[in-house]
Enzyme design. Structure first.
Site, PDB file in Angstrom:
ATOM      1  N   ARG A 180      25.018  45.752-180.160  1.00  0.00           N
ATOM      2  CA  ARG A 180      23.874  44.829-180.203  1.00  0.00           C
ATOM      3  C   ARG A 180      24.298  43.424-179.784  1.00  0.00           C
ATOM      4  O   ARG A 180      23.488  42.660-179.267  1.00  0.00           O
ATOM      5  CB  ARG A 180      23.302  44.741-181.626  1.00  0.00           C
TER       6      ARG A 180
ATOM      7  N   VAL B  89      25.143  31.143-196.764  1.00  0.00           N
ATOM      8  CA  VAL B  89      23.946  31.281-195.914  1.00  0.00           C
ATOM      9  C   VAL B  89      23.158  32.553-196.244  1.00  0.00           C
ATOM     10  O   VAL B  89      21.949  32.509-196.421  1.00  0.00           O
ATOM     11  CB  VAL B  89      24.325  31.237-194.414  1.00  0.00           C
TER      12      VAL B  89
ATOM     13  N   CYS C 190      20.041  43.139-188.918  1.00  0.00           N
ATOM     14  CA  CYS C 190      21.184  43.373-189.798  1.00  0.00           C
ATOM     15  C   CYS C 190      20.786  43.266-191.261  1.00  0.00           C
ATOM     16  O   CYS C 190      20.076  42.340-191.651  1.00  0.00           O
ATOM     17  CB  CYS C 190      22.268  42.330-189.508  1.00  0.00           C
TER      18      CYS C 190
ATOM     19  N   LYS D 196      24.003  35.609-177.196  1.00  0.00           N
ATOM     20  CA  LYS D 196      22.928  36.502-177.678  1.00  0.00           C
ATOM     21  C   LYS D 196      21.863  35.687-178.413  1.00  0.00           C
ATOM     22  O   LYS D 196      20.672  35.827-178.168  1.00  0.00           O
ATOM     23  CB  LYS D 196      23.505  37.562-178.633  1.00  0.00           C
ATOM     24  N   ASN D 197      22.310  34.833-179.317  1.00  0.00           N
ATOM     25  CA  ASN D 197      21.334  34.118-180.138  1.00  0.00           C
ATOM     26  C   ASN D 197      20.592  33.029-179.375  1.00  0.00           C
ATOM     27  O   ASN D 197      19.592  32.505-179.861  1.00  0.00           O
ATOM     28  CB  ASN D 197      22.023  33.521-181.381  1.00  0.00           C
TER      29      ASN D 197
ATOM     30  N   ARG E  13      15.538  42.016-185.681  1.00  0.00           N
ATOM     31  CA  ARG E  13      14.819  41.011-186.446  1.00  0.00           C
ATOM     32  C   ARG E  13      14.308  39.860-185.575  1.00  0.00           C
ATOM     33  O   ARG E  13      13.243  39.293-185.816  1.00  0.00           O
ATOM     34  CB  ARG E  13      15.780  40.472-187.516  1.00  0.00           C
TER      35      ARG E  13
ATOM     36  N   ASP F 109      28.286  33.795-189.051  1.00  0.00           N
ATOM     37  CA  ASP F 109      28.492  34.906-188.112  1.00  0.00           C
ATOM     38  C   ASP F 109      29.964  35.125-187.754  1.00  0.00           C
ATOM     39  O   ASP F 109      30.286  36.088-187.038  1.00  0.00           O
ATOM     40  CB  ASP F 109      27.700  34.667-186.812  1.00  0.00           C
TER      41      ASP F 109
ATOM     42  N   ARG G 293      16.457  38.028-196.055  1.00  0.00           N
ATOM     43  CA  ARG G 293      15.965  37.504-194.783  1.00  0.00           C
ATOM     44  C   ARG G 293      14.436  37.413-194.712  1.00  0.00           C
ATOM     45  O   ARG G 293      13.789  38.032-193.868  1.00  0.00           O
ATOM     46  CB  ARG G 293      16.525  38.319-193.614  1.00  0.00           C
TER      47      ARG G 293
HETATM   48  C1  UD1 Z   1      20.102  33.369-186.950  1.00  0.00           C
HETATM   49  C2  UD1 Z   1      21.039  34.180-186.093  1.00  0.00           C
HETATM   50  C3  UD1 Z   1      22.033  34.931-186.961  1.00  0.00           C
HETATM   51  C4  UD1 Z   1      22.757  33.961-187.900  1.00  0.00           C
HETATM   52  C5  UD1 Z   1      21.763  33.110-188.664  1.00  0.00           C
HETATM   53  C6  UD1 Z   1      22.426  32.013-189.484  1.00  0.00           C
HETATM   54  C7  UD1 Z   1      19.643  34.706-184.187  1.00  0.00           C
HETATM   55  C8  UD1 Z   1      18.924  35.753-183.407  1.00  0.00           C
HETATM   56  N1  UD1 Z   1      20.264  35.124-185.314  1.00  0.00           N
HETATM   57  O1  UD1 Z   1      19.376  34.302-187.756  1.00  0.00           O
HETATM   58  O2  UD1 Z   1      22.972  35.566-186.104  1.00  0.00           O
HETATM   59  O3  UD1 Z   1      23.524  34.702-188.820  1.00  0.00           O
HETATM   60  O4  UD1 Z   1      20.856  32.463-187.752  1.00  0.00           O
HETATM   61  O5  UD1 Z   1      23.239  31.225-188.700  1.00  0.00           O
HETATM   62  O6  UD1 Z   1      19.698  33.550-183.808  1.00  0.00           O
HETATM   63  N2  UD1 Z   1      15.415  31.935-194.701  1.00  0.00           N
HETATM   64  C9  UD1 Z   1      14.390  31.794-195.600  1.00  0.00           C
HETATM   65  N3  UD1 Z   1      13.097  31.837-195.125  1.00  0.00           N
HETATM   66  C10 UD1 Z   1      12.808  32.004-193.807  1.00  0.00           C
HETATM   67  C11 UD1 Z   1      13.875  32.119-192.902  1.00  0.00           C
HETATM   68  C12 UD1 Z   1      15.174  32.086-193.361  1.00  0.00           C
HETATM   69  O7  UD1 Z   1      14.610  31.655-196.799  1.00  0.00           O
HETATM   70  O8  UD1 Z   1      11.627  32.026-193.461  1.00  0.00           O
HETATM   71  C13 UD1 Z   1      16.814  31.909-195.175  1.00  0.00           C
HETATM   72  C14 UD1 Z   1      17.544  33.223-194.906  1.00  0.00           C
HETATM   73  O9  UD1 Z   1      17.272  34.183-195.913  1.00  0.00           O
HETATM   74  C15 UD1 Z   1      18.983  32.784-194.879  1.00  0.00           C
HETATM   75  C16 UD1 Z   1      18.896  31.364-194.310  1.00  0.00           C
HETATM   76  O10 UD1 Z   1      17.540  30.970-194.410  1.00  0.00           O
HETATM   77  O11 UD1 Z   1      19.481  32.732-196.192  1.00  0.00           O
HETATM   78  C17 UD1 Z   1      19.317  31.251-192.857  1.00  0.00           C
HETATM   79  O12 UD1 Z   1      18.598  32.196-192.075  1.00  0.00           O
HETATM   80  P1  UD1 Z   1      18.141  31.892-190.584  1.00  0.00           P
HETATM   81  O13 UD1 Z   1      18.819  30.651-190.111  1.00  0.00           O
HETATM   82  O14 UD1 Z   1      16.654  31.946-190.518  1.00  0.00           O
HETATM   83  O15 UD1 Z   1      18.702  33.139-189.805  1.00  0.00           O
HETATM   84  P2  UD1 Z   1      18.064  33.833-188.532  1.00  0.00           P
HETATM   85  O16 UD1 Z   1      17.338  32.848-187.698  1.00  0.00           O
HETATM   86  O17 UD1 Z   1      17.384  35.072-188.937  1.00  0.00           O
END
Ligand code: UD1
Length: 425
Positions: free
Chosen positions: A405, A334, A118, A22-23, A94, A312, A123
């Site tokens: 999902r 995380v 989620c 999915k990711n 998202r 995850d 986030r």
């Molecule tokens: C992706 C995965 C999700 C997984 C996550 C962490 C997809 C579609 N989803 O989510 O399943 O749980 O990686 O492995 O691939 N952060 C910031 N600023 C930003 C972006 C992120 O501070 O602009 C922080 C977030 O709040 C979080 C951390 O970075 O604490 C990791 O988030 P991120 O790796 O961005 O997760 P996603 O890409 O949303």
């Protein structure tokens, strides 16, 4: 909306195949916006999130042809007619934000409402925006959570830039890589996320004519190109689905071979299962997970960005730990709000306490008892499903749209292993 009913199950046995990730598929689909030519993605999982991404691509004017039987999707983004993501779709998923980088690079403008998905933490998307800014975009953002918030990025032409990511964000790394691939200069992303899904995206983009090096390490270098062309690509297997099946085998003390998985992508999960006394071995057919002895022991988990233990799989592993002998701890580093499953697991007699907000203490050795529980997010839903397999009496899981999902044909797959599970309309 229906529920999933899970009854105590005998040890699961047999073989189960993992679908495409999915990711990985979501950013791959977003990347097809970077070219006017035809792209074809194979090994696409049948998931609601994929449907949402297809709707999103269509909303920008792309032609999307899904062949569910062949598990493939063809995208032709010849002419883009819009560059504003519809609120209804972004609210549902998202990862819709991943369309911003390609839209910005291709059309010079991208607008999106603040994203949903989620509810496992704040986030934010500040790092995505920091990246776009470093590539020369102007950002306008209205982030008042009480009203309609949106972000807009504008750039006549993106140039290369140097970006240090304060946090190893998967989504930000992907968005910046996609935008930089079609920019005018050279880009360096430092402290980049290293997840296999990012490597898969870079491989696809390179097939499209991009010049990306270093994906899978914490420094990614991109030499921007003027044009990208069409390409075909098969999605990597879903490592989270694979790990969920491994845990299902462990929690029911079964013997399951998980096929079409890459065990290299789930090394920390395998290491922790072995620490608990579960037998895991790679065979010609796939990865065989089995429990031979009566007692499994406790362990401690700390989630980290890849190659650390994946956040995850934290809820599912916590469920397993509540059934082994002795106390364990789980530290979530995380996301700041990823213990919502604890309340539901405790309704099933897991007896877990959360201290300091991010640490959970699992007493272990509990006999789980079925109850009516709610899937509060995707992986929490999977955790409850595993709990149901091991619990006395029936478990009824509601809000299962979260599970759908991210897991395709989950009830059918578990049933094929002998699980006592069904959907209730
Ligand atoms: C992706 C995965 C999700 C997984 C996550 C962490 C997809 C579609 N989803 O989510 O399943 O749980 O990686 O492995 O691939 N952060 C910031 N600023 C930003 C972006 C992120 O501070 O602009 C922080 C977030 O709040 C979080 C951390 O970075 O604490 C990791 O988030 P991120 O790796 O961005 O997760 P996603 O890409 O949303």
């Amino acid at each position: 909306m229906g529920t999933i009913l899970v009854g105590k199950s005998r040890p699961l046995r047999g073989e189960v195949g993992v679908d495409g990730s999915k990711n990985a598929v979501l950013p791959l689909l977003a990347a097809t916006l970077l070219t006017e030519e035809v792209c074809e993605i194979a090994d696409v999982p049948e998931l609601n999130d994929v449907d949402v991404m297809c709707k999103l691509l269509r909303s920008f004017g792309a032609v999307v042809e899904e062949d569910k039987r062949a598990k493939s999707i063809k995208v032709i983004a010849k002419t883009l007619t819009a560059n504003e993501a519809p609120c209804a779709l972004v609210k549902q998923m998202r990862a819709s934000i991943l369309a911003m980088g390609p839209l910005l690079a291709r059309t010079g403008r991208a607008k999106a409402p603040l994203p949903g998905g989620c509810a496992i933490g704040k986030r934010p998307i500040d790092l995505h925006l920091k990246g776009f800014r470093a590539l020369g975009a102007d950002i306008e953002s209205m982030e008042d959570e009480r009203s309609y918030g949106y972000v807009e990025a504008v750039a006549a032409k993106l140039a290369g830039g140097e970006i240090y990511l304060d946090t190893r964000s998967v989504g930000a790394t992907e968005n910046i890589v996609m935008a930089a691939a079609l920019s005018e200069g050279n880009t360096i992303i430092e402290n980049a996320a290293q997840e296999p899904e990012i490597v898969d995206l870079a491989n696809f983009l390179n097939k499209m004519g991009a010049k990306i090096k270093g994906a899978g390490t914490d420094v990614i270098k991109i030499e921007g190109v003027k044009r990208l062309h069409g390409a075909n690509h098969a999605v990597i297997p879903d490592r989270i689905e694979a790990a969920t099946f491994m845990l299902a085998a462990a929690i029911t003390k079964g013997d399951v071979t998980v096929t079409n998985m890459l065990s290299d992508h789930v090394k920390p999960v395998i290491a922790k299962l072995r620490e608990c006394g579960v037998n895991v071995e790679d065979t010609e057919r796939g990865t065989r997970v089995r429990v031979t002895g009566e007692f499994l022991s406790a362990t401690n988990i700390k989630t980290l960005p890849y190659p650390g233990f994946p956040t995850d799989i934290q809820p599912q592993f916590m469920t397993f730990l509540s059934t082994v002998s002795g106390p364990s701890s789980v530290v979530e580093t995380v996301f700041e709000n990823r213990f919502m499953h604890v309340k539901e697991l405790n309704r099933m007699n897991a007896g877990i306490t959360v201290t300091e907000g991010r640490k959970a203490i699992i007493p272990g050795g509990r006999v789980l008892r079925g109850n009516q529980v709610k899937a509060t997010d995707l992986r929490a839903g999977a955790a409850l499903l595993l709990a149901g397999l091991a619990a006395e009496r029936e478990t009824e899981i509601s809000d299962i749209y979260h599970i759908d999902r991210g897991y395709s044909n989950i009830v059918e797959k578990f049933s094929s292993l002998g699980a006592n599970i069904k959907r209730s309309p």
